[in-house]
Design a protein around this motif. Sequence first.
Motif, short mmCIF file in Angstrom:
data_model
loop_
_atom_site.label_atom_id
_atom_site.label_comp_id
_atom_site.label_asym_id
_atom_site.label_seq_id
_atom_site.Cartn_x
_atom_site.Cartn_y
_atom_site.Cartn_z
N VAL A 34 0.87 -1.18 0.00
CA VAL A 34 0.00 0.00 0.00
C VAL A 34 0.91 1.23 0.00
O VAL A 34 2.12 1.12 0.14
CB VAL A 34 -0.95 0.02 1.22
CG1 VAL A 34 -1.81 -1.23 1.24
CG2 VAL A 34 -0.19 0.17 2.54
N ALA A 35 0.32 2.42 -0.17
CA ALA A 35 1.10 3.66 -0.10
C ALA A 35 1.15 4.12 1.36
O ALA A 35 0.38 3.65 2.20
CB ALA A 35 0.48 4.72 -0.99
N GLU A 36 2.08 5.07 1.61
CA GLU A 36 2.35 5.50 2.97
C GLU A 36 2.11 7.01 3.06
O GLU A 36 2.37 7.73 2.10
CB GLU A 36 3.83 5.18 3.21
CG GLU A 36 4.32 5.36 4.58
CD GLU A 36 5.86 5.28 4.63
OE1 GLU A 36 6.52 5.09 3.57
OE2 GLU A 36 6.39 5.45 5.72
N THR A 37 1.64 7.47 4.20
CA THR A 37 1.41 8.91 4.36
C THR A 37 2.49 9.53 5.24
O THR A 37 3.12 8.84 6.04
CB THR A 37 0.03 9.19 5.02
OG1 THR A 37 0.00 8.56 6.30
CG2 THR A 37 -1.10 8.67 4.16
N SER A 38 2.66 10.86 5.08
CA SER A 38 3.72 11.54 5.83
C SER A 38 3.44 11.54 7.34
O SER A 38 4.34 11.79 8.13
CB SER A 38 3.90 12.97 5.32
OG SER A 38 2.64 13.63 5.27
N ASP A 39 2.22 11.24 7.75
CA ASP A 39 1.95 11.16 9.19
C ASP A 39 1.99 9.72 9.71
O ASP A 39 1.39 9.38 10.73
CB ASP A 39 0.63 11.86 9.55
CG ASP A 39 -0.57 11.25 8.84
OD1 ASP A 39 -0.38 10.46 7.88
OD2 ASP A 39 -1.71 11.55 9.23
N GLY A 40 2.68 8.86 8.97
CA GLY A 40 2.90 7.51 9.48
C GLY A 40 1.71 6.58 9.34
O GLY A 40 1.54 5.62 10.09
N VAL B 196 -1.63 16.01 3.46
CA VAL B 196 -0.72 14.93 3.84
C VAL B 196 0.04 14.43 2.61
O VAL B 196 -0.56 14.22 1.55
CB VAL B 196 -1.52 13.76 4.49
CG1 VAL B 196 -0.66 12.54 4.69
CG2 VAL B 196 -2.14 14.21 5.80
N LYS B 197 1.34 14.25 2.75
CA LYS B 197 2.15 13.79 1.61
C LYS B 197 2.09 12.28 1.50
O LYS B 197 2.03 11.57 2.49
CB LYS B 197 3.60 14.25 1.78
CG LYS B 197 3.77 15.75 1.66
CD LYS B 197 5.14 16.12 1.11
CE LYS B 197 5.19 17.56 0.64
NZ LYS B 197 4.28 18.49 1.37
N ILE B 198 2.13 11.82 0.25
CA ILE B 198 1.98 10.38 0.03
C ILE B 198 3.19 9.81 -0.70
O ILE B 198 3.72 10.40 -1.64
CB ILE B 198 0.67 10.10 -0.75
CG1 ILE B 198 -0.53 10.45 0.15
CG2 ILE B 198 0.59 8.64 -1.21
CD1 ILE B 198 -1.84 10.52 -0.54
N THR B 199 3.63 8.64 -0.24
CA THR B 199 4.71 7.89 -0.89
C THR B 199 4.08 6.62 -1.45
O THR B 199 3.39 5.91 -0.72
CB THR B 199 5.79 7.52 0.15
OG1 THR B 199 6.24 8.72 0.77
CG2 THR B 199 6.98 6.83 -0.52
N ASP B 200 4.30 6.34 -2.72
CA ASP B 200 3.58 5.21 -3.33
C ASP B 200 4.20 3.87 -2.92
O ASP B 200 5.19 3.82 -2.18
CB ASP B 200 3.47 5.38 -4.85
CG ASP B 200 4.79 5.12 -5.58
OD1 ASP B 200 5.78 4.70 -4.95
OD2 ASP B 200 4.82 5.36 -6.82
N TRP B 201 3.61 2.79 -3.42
CA TRP B 201 4.02 1.45 -2.96
C TRP B 201 5.45 1.11 -3.37
O TRP B 201 6.06 0.22 -2.79
CB TRP B 201 3.04 0.39 -3.47
CG TRP B 201 3.08 0.14 -4.96
CD1 TRP B 201 2.49 0.90 -5.93
CD2 TRP B 201 3.73 -0.94 -5.63
NE1 TRP B 201 2.73 0.38 -7.17
CE2 TRP B 201 3.49 -0.76 -7.02
CE3 TRP B 201 4.47 -2.05 -5.22
CZ2 TRP B 201 3.98 -1.65 -7.99
CZ3 TRP B 201 4.96 -2.92 -6.18
CH2 TRP B 201 4.71 -2.71 -7.54
N LEU B 202 5.97 1.89 -4.34
CA LEU B 202 7.36 1.67 -4.77
C LEU B 202 8.34 2.53 -3.97
O LEU B 202 9.55 2.46 -4.18
CB LEU B 202 7.50 1.97 -6.26
CG LEU B 202 6.73 1.02 -7.17
CD1 LEU B 202 6.45 1.67 -8.54
CD2 LEU B 202 7.48 -0.29 -7.34
N GLY B 203 7.78 3.37 -3.07
CA GLY B 203 8.64 4.22 -2.25
C GLY B 203 8.93 5.57 -2.89
O GLY B 203 9.81 6.30 -2.44
#
Length: 624
Positions: free
Chosen positions: A362-368, A383-390
Amino acid sequence: LKQSHFGLFHHLRGISVVHGDINVLTPKVRSYVEDKIDLCQPEKIHICDGTDYENSSLLTLLQKEGTIKALPKYENCWLARTNPADTARVESKTFICTEKKSEAIPTPSEGVKGSLGNWMSPSDMNKAVKERFTGCMKNRTMYVIPFSMGPVGSPLSKIGIQLTDSAYVVASMRIMTRIGQAVTKIMNNETEFVKCLHSVGTPADGKMEMPSWPCDPERTLILHKPQANEIVSYGSGYGGNSLLGKKCFALRIGSTIAKREGWLAEHMLILGITKNGKKRYIAAAFPSACGKTNLAMMTPTLPGYKVECVGDDIAWMRFDENGQLRAINPEHGFFGVAPGTSNSSNPIAMSTVFKNTIFTNVAETSDGGVYWEGMENEVDESVKITDWLGKPWDRKTSKTPAAHPNSRFCTPASQCPIIDPQWESPEGVPISAILFGGRRPVGVPLIHEAKNWKHAVFMGASLRSEATAAAEHKGKVIMHDPFAMRPFFGYNFGQYLQHWLSMETRTSNLPKVFLVNWFRKGGDGKFLWPGFGENCRVLDWILKRLDNEDCALKTPIGLIPKKESLNLEGLKDIDIDALFKLDAEFWKQEINAVEKYFEEQVGKDLPSEMKEQCEILKKEIDSM
Ligand code: GTP
Ligand code: SPV
Ligand code: MN
């Protein structure tokens, strides 16, 4: 003698046991483990006890190795990113190994490639295993996981021993099955167990593309030897490829045991539904990523209904001494599709997954926290998002999805707020109805009921659905997926059909069978049916049929709701005519496609009853 944290230091075949007690293993288990130690040559042995201490040390190790990271927004939640080449089941590399090919798969017509499973000979299997497994656990720990599919000690449950070199697999198996001491305690040397060997592997050139997610996609192989109750899986750490209790054991090996012992192992959810104080249980088979988890946890929109969840993926079912079909969920957790899960579509899943959960891809948010397609309204735009590939990902500008379409949550079933009070009942819950379903954008009505048992078996056999991301298939082609089991049959599909047909001789109390389709689309390409919680309206009609209400209309393909009998109160803009329209041309083509599929794929293994059903349907459709 030195004392380790959990008892005496021991060795197995000269390799030190760094955790757990070898004395809990029965002599038969021990000899299986020793055999595989000689083959895989691990550095250490770890015998899983299932304790919290063990789990937290494995999670710490996985963090150190970079396989998982903590999600501080939630309690005890973790994010794993896989090698992008290892994100789904690989059906083309999954084999059933029997002496005779015809035991495993039907014989397709000349020049036709079989699509009902892959077969491998025992000698080819031995060769493939030797090539891949010899020394494959060098410098690694071999984990020994005793596990139970089904409540520990239930007469319907079965035990497995999985050997793996992946701590991620151990942590996931601990959620998905019952593992450790609880299981070894009830074992003695007579206890049968399914042998499950797994390694994430090492590429032939020794180069690991992504050290935090070791795997060997080139040489991945998932093998099943039903006769020996044995599974061997190499090269993948992902879901159905590596959590061997699930598809490999509970379905492929399970279906062969079920055939021998006279019961059914199926790719089905199990739910309880209560209306006016009366409770019934329903099992439903939909292909992968076609809505089982969502239906199993649905929040009914109609007042006066309550749905409770027994299981979301697999059902083991048998007729009891009174002829009542009973089902258990052999699993202990949910390995659910993340994308599409939200507080509007599946609030129950949302209140299940934010503690003690491993999220994968899944993707990750900047607030953990986590993010996936469908969570647009749950995560603030700032909120910033990092995708499943990082990689950084932006809602407005990114062209690829944030989460992999087959990204998943792995979460304990006991946390589900609507888990059924009977979900761990050793005798199983009584099943009144069976549903089949799939993604059919065109032609197939919202619901129809089978005319009789033979027609019901035909309905399952002729199931088709649009391809999804749960396996390697590409594009939106309509695939045949009989009984939603095409990737999971452990033996010849023709004999499987025979087995289903034979249920008629086992009881006078067969469940009623229905086919549902939440996915029919209108001319504008949009779904005609709102789905999710609104599907309770369809369940409501099914309950009426179980009460033998006269609310069904005969059509050539089966029984559909009489006008007004499907409760649409409070729903706006439903094109009920489009949802139930039966087009003679479509159904002619459909039945032709099914007939051709049966002929080409099942051939001489096809029970004559299926051919008869084709003829009956063709005649009825001709009169449309
Ligand atoms: P596996 O775990 O792969 O066996 O899948 P599953 O059958 O449990 O499927 P799941 O419930 O996870 O649903 C898969 C996808 O279908 C999700 O993206 C859901 O949002 C979507 N879906 C589920 N139910 C419905 C429905 O009633 N209508 C529509 N339109 N989509 C649905
Ligand atoms: C499915 O594909 O049907 C799943 C996910 O439930 S997996 O565990 O990968 O089989
Ligand atoms: Mn599934």
